[in-house]
Design an enzyme around this catalytic site. Structure first.
Site, PDB file in Angstrom:
ATOM      1  N   CYS A 104       0.798  -1.135   0.049  1.00  0.00           N
ATOM      2  CA  CYS A 104      -0.050   0.038   0.081  1.00  0.00           C
ATOM      3  C   CYS A 104       0.929   1.462   0.043  1.00  0.00           C
ATOM      4  O   CYS A 104       1.592   1.315   0.996  1.00  0.00           O
ATOM      5  CB  CYS A 104      -0.680  -0.193   1.107  1.00  0.00           C
ATOM      6  SG  CYS A 104      -1.990   1.355   1.405  1.00  0.00           S
ATOM      7  N   CYS A 111      -2.457  15.201   2.750  1.00  0.00           N
ATOM      8  CA  CYS A 111      -3.410  15.334   1.776  1.00  0.00           C
ATOM      9  C   CYS A 111      -4.411  16.432   1.855  1.00  0.00           C
ATOM     10  O   CYS A 111      -4.343  16.967   2.889  1.00  0.00           O
ATOM     11  CB  CYS A 111      -4.336  14.195   2.170  1.00  0.00           C
ATOM     12  SG  CYS A 111      -5.707  13.739   1.045  1.00  0.00           S
ATOM     13  N   CYS A 118      -9.989  11.063   8.749  1.00  0.00           N
ATOM     14  CA  CYS A 118      -8.826  10.304   8.466  1.00  0.00           C
ATOM     15  C   CYS A 118      -7.643  11.196   9.110  1.00  0.00           C
ATOM     16  O   CYS A 118      -7.530  12.305   9.018  1.00  0.00           O
ATOM     17  CB  CYS A 118      -8.853  10.564   6.981  1.00  0.00           C
ATOM     18  SG  CYS A 118      -7.098   9.604   6.088  1.00  0.00           S
ATOM     19  N   CYS A 334      -6.109   1.136   7.695  1.00  0.00           N
ATOM     20  CA  CYS A 334      -6.687   2.234   6.982  1.00  0.00           C
ATOM     21  C   CYS A 334      -6.851   3.626   7.889  1.00  0.00           C
ATOM     22  O   CYS A 334      -7.605   3.433   8.902  1.00  0.00           O
ATOM     23  CB  CYS A 334      -8.015   2.184   6.250  1.00  0.00           C
ATOM     24  SG  CYS A 334      -8.056   0.519   5.204  1.00  0.00           S
TER      25      CYS A 334
HETATM   26  N1  SAH Z   1      -7.490   9.249  -0.930  1.00  0.00           N
HETATM   27  C1  SAH Z   1      -7.759   7.862  -1.128  1.00  0.00           C
HETATM   28  C2  SAH Z   1      -6.864   6.604  -0.661  1.00  0.00           C
HETATM   29  C3  SAH Z   1      -6.561   6.839   0.641  1.00  0.00           C
HETATM   30  S1  SAH Z   1      -7.557   6.479   1.980  1.00  0.00           S
HETATM   31  C4  SAH Z   1      -9.333   7.557  -1.022  1.00  0.00           C
HETATM   32  O1  SAH Z   1      -9.904   8.308  -0.585  1.00  0.00           O
HETATM   33  O2  SAH Z   1      -9.792   6.471  -1.296  1.00  0.00           O
HETATM   34  C5  SAH Z   1      -7.823   4.812   1.798  1.00  0.00           C
HETATM   35  C6  SAH Z   1      -9.297   4.344   2.160  1.00  0.00           C
HETATM   36  O3  SAH Z   1      -9.086   4.295   3.744  1.00  0.00           O
HETATM   37  C7  SAH Z   1     -10.454   4.848   1.796  1.00  0.00           C
HETATM   38  O4  SAH Z   1     -11.469   4.288   1.314  1.00  0.00           O
HETATM   39  C8  SAH Z   1     -10.948   5.696   3.015  1.00  0.00           C
HETATM   40  O5  SAH Z   1     -12.206   6.157   3.154  1.00  0.00           O
HETATM   41  C9  SAH Z   1     -10.393   4.854   3.976  1.00  0.00           C
HETATM   42  N2  SAH Z   1     -10.098   5.466   5.445  1.00  0.00           N
HETATM   43  C10 SAH Z   1      -9.651   6.686   5.992  1.00  0.00           C
HETATM   44  N3  SAH Z   1      -9.640   6.727   7.135  1.00  0.00           N
HETATM   45  C11 SAH Z   1     -10.145   5.615   7.761  1.00  0.00           C
HETATM   46  C12 SAH Z   1     -10.263   5.223   8.862  1.00  0.00           C
HETATM   47  N4  SAH Z   1      -9.830   5.822  10.142  1.00  0.00           N
HETATM   48  N5  SAH Z   1     -10.784   3.626   9.097  1.00  0.00           N
HETATM   49  C13 SAH Z   1     -11.267   3.075   8.073  1.00  0.00           C
HETATM   50  N6  SAH Z   1     -10.909   3.398   6.893  1.00  0.00           N
HETATM   51  C14 SAH Z   1     -10.374   4.817   6.590  1.00  0.00           C
END
Ligand code: SAH
Length: 352
Positions: A104, A111, A118, A334
């Site tokens: 990953c 960002c 996030c 994630c």
């Molecule tokens: N910016 C991109 C990729 C990075 S985030 C995107 O938004 O897809 C990758 C994934 O992790 C995304 O689906 C996002 O919604 C999820 N994500 C972000 N924070 C999270 C959290 N605290 N718990 C679970 N998933 C999360």
């Protein structure tokens, strides 16, 4: 500073070398050294003449990323913290699963999408990564795995940052990953995850072989807007319209990611709305139980909530799977990646 060859596509190398009066096969040779043989110096490129190697070394360099920290989770997940040449920090994760070794990668330091849940967004935006820095993460992971007799089998652009907010460098990286002479990963094995930048999704769809995953995370614009400010620009209808109007074709599929957050987007009505939204789309749904982090007030859903969603989506003919939480004990799950930004923030807020 000499021009870095790491992160250059075959076409870019061919153009660079043709400017030096070299034949195209020279570019193919160097390309293989960079990405198949993971060369770190021109001396290693023993099938090139000594004089050509010297010429290369005078004009170019090959960057290499080594982690400043490596953390191994109890479940086998490995997280690397890389310090970039300008001192910024980014993280990558290797997720082992059966025969699969998924890397990953991060695409930005920080960002700017501002998703409220996030950790990466919570820490702000610093800059885009170059293709050298993106591919550098994969090169290091590959070297790390080869030492154990393993290989990178899949790459997901799901680390720090919004890949489609840095689409040119990401497209170059995809080309290197899917090239036969590079990493030779099939398009099925490379996935770009986005918060839903629709024009760039179209670009990736038409111009690369990579898979597309889109983070929907809500079933009404009101809730999605609250979670993801980008929804004001690309609301749910536009994303669903994209998913509906393009046939991913054989060997390709769209994934919809849905982070389940307690009391926010995880009700039975949400599950039905999601089913209605997606029932005419060729998608698979990835349900992700929320991983808590210190930047956000949100909570993980109660145990088994994804089962309820899965069952309801199934009634609409939609395949849904739960994404296993991996590497939570080393903050590699994630939404938990934040590189070294944490230290900066801590300074900013005067914490210890
Ligand atoms: N910016 C991109 C990729 C990075 S985030 C995107 O938004 O897809 C990758 C994934 O992790 C995304 O689906 C996002 O919604 C999820 N994500 C972000 N924070 C999270 C959290 N605290 N718990 C679970 N998933 C999360």
């Amino acid at each position: 500073m000499k021009v870095d060859l790491k992160g250059k596509t075959l076409k870019e190398l061919t153009d660079l070398f043709s400017g030096m009066g070299k034949e195209p096969y020279r570019a193919r040779q160097v390309f293989r050294w960079l990405y198949e043989k993971l060369a770190t110096s021109f001396d290693e490129m023993t099938d090139l003449s000594r004089s050509f190697r010297q010429e290369l070394a005078e004009r170019f360099r090959i960057s290499w990323l080594d982690p400043s920290e490596t953390r191994v989770s109890g479940d086998g997940t490995v997280k690397f913290l890389f310090t970039l040449e300008d001192g910024e920090g980014i993280e990558s994760v290797i997720i082992p699963d059966g025969e699969r070794r998924t890397v990953c990668v991060s695409t930005q330091a920080g960002c700017r999408m501002g998703c409220r849940f996030c950790a990466t967004a919570g820490a702000g935006f610093v800059r885009n990564l170059t293709s050298a820095e993106i591919i550098g993460q994969v090169c290091y992971a590959e070297k790390f795995l080869r030492e154990r007799g393993e290989r990178v089998t899949n790459v997901v652009f799901m680390g720090m940052g919004e890949p489609l907010d840095n689409v040119d460098e990401v497209m170059k990286s995809i080309e290197i990953l899917t090239s036969e002479l590079g990493f030779g990963l099939g398009g099925k094995r490379v996935t770009v995850s986005t918060c839903g930048l629709v024009p760039e999704m179209k670009k990736i769809f038409h111009e690369t072989r990579a898979q597309i995953a889109v983070s929907l995370n809500a079933t009404t614009d009101r809730v999605r807007e609250r979670l993801m400010p980008v929804n004001r620009k690309y609301p749910i209808a536009e994303i669903v319209d994209f998913l509906r109007s393009f046939d991913p074709g054989p060997g390709r599929k769209f994934t919809v990611e849905y982070v389940l957050i307690d009391g926010v987007n995880d009700s039975v009505e949400d599950a039905h709305r999601l089913g209605r939204l997606l029932k005419r789309c060729r998608v698979k749904v990835n349900l992700i139980p929320y991983n808590e982090n210190e930047f956000s007030p949100f909570r993980s859903p109660p145990e088994g909530r994804e089962e309820v969603f899965r069952e309801i989506l199934h009634r609409y003919g939609i395949q849904a799977i739960k994404r296993q939480r991996r590497g939570g004990d080393i903050e590699a799950a994630c939404g938990q990646l934040r590189g070294k930004i944490r230290k900066k923030l801590a300074r900013q807020y005067g914490e210890k």
